[in-house]
Design a protein around this motif. Structure first.
Motif, PDB file in Angstrom:
ATOM      1  N   PRO A   1       0.821  -1.207   0.000  1.00 34.40           N
ATOM      2  CA  PRO A   1       0.000   0.000   0.000  1.00 34.40           C
ATOM      3  C   PRO A   1       0.858   1.261   0.000  1.00 34.40           C
ATOM      4  O   PRO A   1       1.999   1.251   0.450  1.00 34.40           O
ATOM      5  CB  PRO A   1      -0.810  -0.108   1.290  1.00 34.40           C
ATOM      6  CG  PRO A   1       0.027  -0.934   2.195  1.00 34.40           C
ATOM      7  CD  PRO A   1       0.787  -1.872   1.296  1.00 34.40           C
ATOM      8  N   PHE A   2       0.294   2.334  -0.520  1.00 32.69           N
ATOM      9  CA  PHE A   2       0.983   3.611  -0.606  1.00 32.69           C
ATOM     10  C   PHE A   2       0.452   4.553   0.472  1.00 32.69           C
ATOM     11  O   PHE A   2      -0.746   4.664   0.653  1.00 32.69           O
ATOM     12  CB  PHE A   2       0.761   4.253  -1.985  1.00 32.69           C
ATOM     13  CG  PHE A   2       1.290   3.425  -3.112  1.00 32.69           C
ATOM     14  CD1 PHE A   2       0.422   2.765  -3.962  1.00 32.69           C
ATOM     15  CD2 PHE A   2       2.642   3.289  -3.315  1.00 32.69           C
ATOM     16  CE1 PHE A   2       0.892   1.994  -5.000  1.00 32.69           C
ATOM     17  CE2 PHE A   2       3.134   2.518  -4.354  1.00 32.69           C
ATOM     18  CZ  PHE A   2       2.259   1.866  -5.198  1.00 32.69           C
ATOM     19  N   PRO A   3       1.356   5.264   1.171  1.00 35.92           N
ATOM     20  CA  PRO A   3       0.896   6.232   2.170  1.00 35.92           C
ATOM     21  C   PRO A   3       0.376   7.497   1.487  1.00 35.92           C
ATOM     22  O   PRO A   3       0.997   8.004   0.558  1.00 35.92           O
ATOM     23  CB  PRO A   3       2.152   6.531   2.982  1.00 35.92           C
ATOM     24  CG  PRO A   3       3.266   6.291   2.014  1.00 35.92           C
ATOM     25  CD  PRO A   3       2.802   5.169   1.108  1.00 35.92           C
ATOM     26  N   VAL A   4      -0.761   7.977   1.916  1.00 35.36           N
ATOM     27  CA  VAL A   4      -1.318   9.232   1.415  1.00 35.36           C
ATOM     28  C   VAL A   4      -1.240  10.239   2.550  1.00 35.36           C
ATOM     29  O   VAL A   4      -1.713   9.978   3.652  1.00 35.36           O
ATOM     30  CB  VAL A   4      -2.782   9.050   0.944  1.00 35.36           C
ATOM     31  CG1 VAL A   4      -3.366  10.371   0.484  1.00 35.36           C
ATOM     32  CG2 VAL A   4      -2.851   8.005  -0.156  1.00 35.36           C
ATOM     33  N   VAL A   5      -0.613  11.391   2.280  1.00 39.08           N
ATOM     34  CA  VAL A   5      -0.421  12.415   3.295  1.00 39.08           C
ATOM     35  C   VAL A   5      -1.024  13.724   2.807  1.00 39.08           C
ATOM     36  O   VAL A   5      -0.870  14.074   1.641  1.00 39.08           O
ATOM     37  CB  VAL A   5       1.084  12.619   3.598  1.00 39.08           C
ATOM     38  CG1 VAL A   5       1.289  13.725   4.619  1.00 39.08           C
ATOM     39  CG2 VAL A   5       1.714  11.336   4.071  1.00 39.08           C
ATOM     40  N   ALA A   6      -1.712  14.424   3.693  1.00 42.90           N
ATOM     41  CA  ALA A   6      -2.263  15.735   3.373  1.00 42.90           C
ATOM     42  C   ALA A   6      -1.722  16.744   4.367  1.00 42.90           C
ATOM     43  O   ALA A   6      -1.773  16.517   5.573  1.00 42.90           O
ATOM     44  CB  ALA A   6      -3.784  15.708   3.428  1.00 42.90           C
ATOM     45  N   GLY A   7      -1.187  17.857   3.866  1.00 43.00           N
ATOM     46  CA  GLY A   7      -0.665  18.910   4.716  1.00 43.00           C
ATOM     47  C   GLY A   7      -1.327  20.230   4.369  1.00 43.00           C
ATOM     48  O   GLY A   7      -1.474  20.561   3.196  1.00 43.00           O
ATOM     49  N   TYR A   8      -1.742  20.968   5.367  1.00 43.75           N
ATOM     50  CA  TYR A   8      -2.452  22.226   5.166  1.00 43.75           C
ATOM     51  C   TYR A   8      -1.515  23.408   5.306  1.00 43.75           C
ATOM     52  O   TYR A   8      -0.731  23.488   6.248  1.00 43.75           O
ATOM     53  CB  TYR A   8      -3.586  22.335   6.181  1.00 43.75           C
ATOM     54  CG  TYR A   8      -4.288  23.667   6.196  1.00 43.75           C
ATOM     55  CD1 TYR A   8      -5.008  24.097   5.092  1.00 43.75           C
ATOM     56  CD2 TYR A   8      -4.222  24.487   7.305  1.00 43.75           C
ATOM     57  CE1 TYR A   8      -5.652  25.330   5.102  1.00 43.75           C
ATOM     58  CE2 TYR A   8      -4.868  25.716   7.335  1.00 43.75           C
ATOM     59  CZ  TYR A   8      -5.580  26.126   6.229  1.00 43.75           C
ATOM     60  OH  TYR A   8      -6.216  27.333   6.231  1.00 43.75           O
ATOM     61  N   THR A   9      -1.581  24.341   4.374  1.00 42.93           N
ATOM     62  CA  THR A   9      -0.839  25.596   4.432  1.00 42.93           C
ATOM     63  C   THR A   9      -1.849  26.722   4.331  1.00 42.93           C
ATOM     64  O   THR A   9      -2.590  26.804   3.352  1.00 42.93           O
ATOM     65  CB  THR A   9       0.168  25.704   3.274  1.00 42.93           C
ATOM     66  OG1 THR A   9       1.018  24.569   3.307  1.00 42.93           O
ATOM     67  CG2 THR A   9       0.999  26.969   3.406  1.00 42.93           C
ATOM     68  N   SER A  10      -1.872  27.573   5.321  1.00 45.12           N
ATOM     69  CA  SER A  10      -2.843  28.658   5.369  1.00 45.12           C
ATOM     70  C   SER A  10      -2.290  29.928   4.761  1.00 45.12           C
ATOM     71  O   SER A  10      -1.083  30.151   4.753  1.00 45.12           O
ATOM     72  CB  SER A  10      -3.234  28.930   6.818  1.00 45.12           C
ATOM     73  OG  SER A  10      -4.132  30.015   6.895  1.00 45.12           O
ATOM     74  N   ASP A  11      -3.183  30.769   4.259  1.00 48.12           N
ATOM     75  CA  ASP A  11      -2.764  32.103   3.866  1.00 48.12           C
ATOM     76  C   ASP A  11      -3.000  33.072   5.029  1.00 48.12           C
ATOM     77  O   ASP A  11      -2.863  34.263   4.896  1.00 48.12           O
ATOM     78  CB  ASP A  11      -3.452  32.572   2.585  1.00 48.12           C
ATOM     79  CG  ASP A  11      -4.959  32.493   2.650  1.00 48.12           C
ATOM     80  OD1 ASP A  11      -5.506  32.234   3.750  1.00 48.12           O
ATOM     81  OD2 ASP A  11      -5.604  32.676   1.613  1.00 48.12           O
ATOM     82  N   ASP A  12      -3.346  32.519   6.195  1.00 51.36           N
ATOM     83  CA  ASP A  12      -3.538  33.279   7.432  1.00 51.36           C
ATOM     84  C   ASP A  12      -2.799  32.523   8.533  1.00 51.36           C
ATOM     85  O   ASP A  12      -3.105  31.354   8.801  1.00 51.36           O
ATOM     86  CB  ASP A  12      -5.026  33.379   7.755  1.00 51.36           C
ATOM     87  CG  ASP A  12      -5.337  34.138   9.033  1.00 51.36           C
ATOM     88  OD1 ASP A  12      -4.432  34.317   9.872  1.00 51.36           O
ATOM     89  OD2 ASP A  12      -6.498  34.534   9.205  1.00 51.36           O
ATOM     90  N   ALA A  13      -1.834  33.123   9.179  1.00 49.34           N
ATOM     91  CA  ALA A  13      -1.007  32.449  10.186  1.00 49.34           C
ATOM     92  C   ALA A  13      -1.824  31.812  11.306  1.00 49.34           C
ATOM     93  O   ALA A  13      -1.380  30.863  11.938  1.00 49.34           O
ATOM     94  CB  ALA A  13       0.003  33.429  10.771  1.00 49.34           C
TER      95      ALA A  13
END
Length: 79
Positions: free
Chosen positions: A54-66
């Motif tokens: 299986p392949f790991p799926v990763v999601a990372g969030y980057t905000s335009d507001d700190a």
């Protein structure tokens, strides 16, 4: 397969998160960055190969507001 990331503020009433979610699929394909309108990001992906899963799926969030920044998390494995 469609992958969805929902972004919510830690503090109630802090507003609606905006920015982008970067999805990594672990199958050798480039990461995909998707905007977060109304706190939801979705992307469709087909693994390049069935071997090696299986392949790991990763999601990372980057905000335009700190106020909404977050480290990558939400790893799951898919075949």
């Amino acid at each position: 397969m469609t992958f969805t990331a929902t972004v919510v503020p830690v503090t109630a009433g802090a507003g609606t998160p905006t920015g982008a979610v970067t999805f990594g699929f672990g199958d050798g394909t480039p990461t995909v960055q998707v905007s977060v309108p109304d706190g939801i990001a979705a992307v469709s992906h087909t693994c390049t190969s069935a071997t090696g899963g299986p392949f790991p799926v990763v999601a990372g969030y980057t905000s335009d507001d700190a106020a909404f920044s977050s480290p990558p998390r939400g790893t799951t494995s898919r075949r």
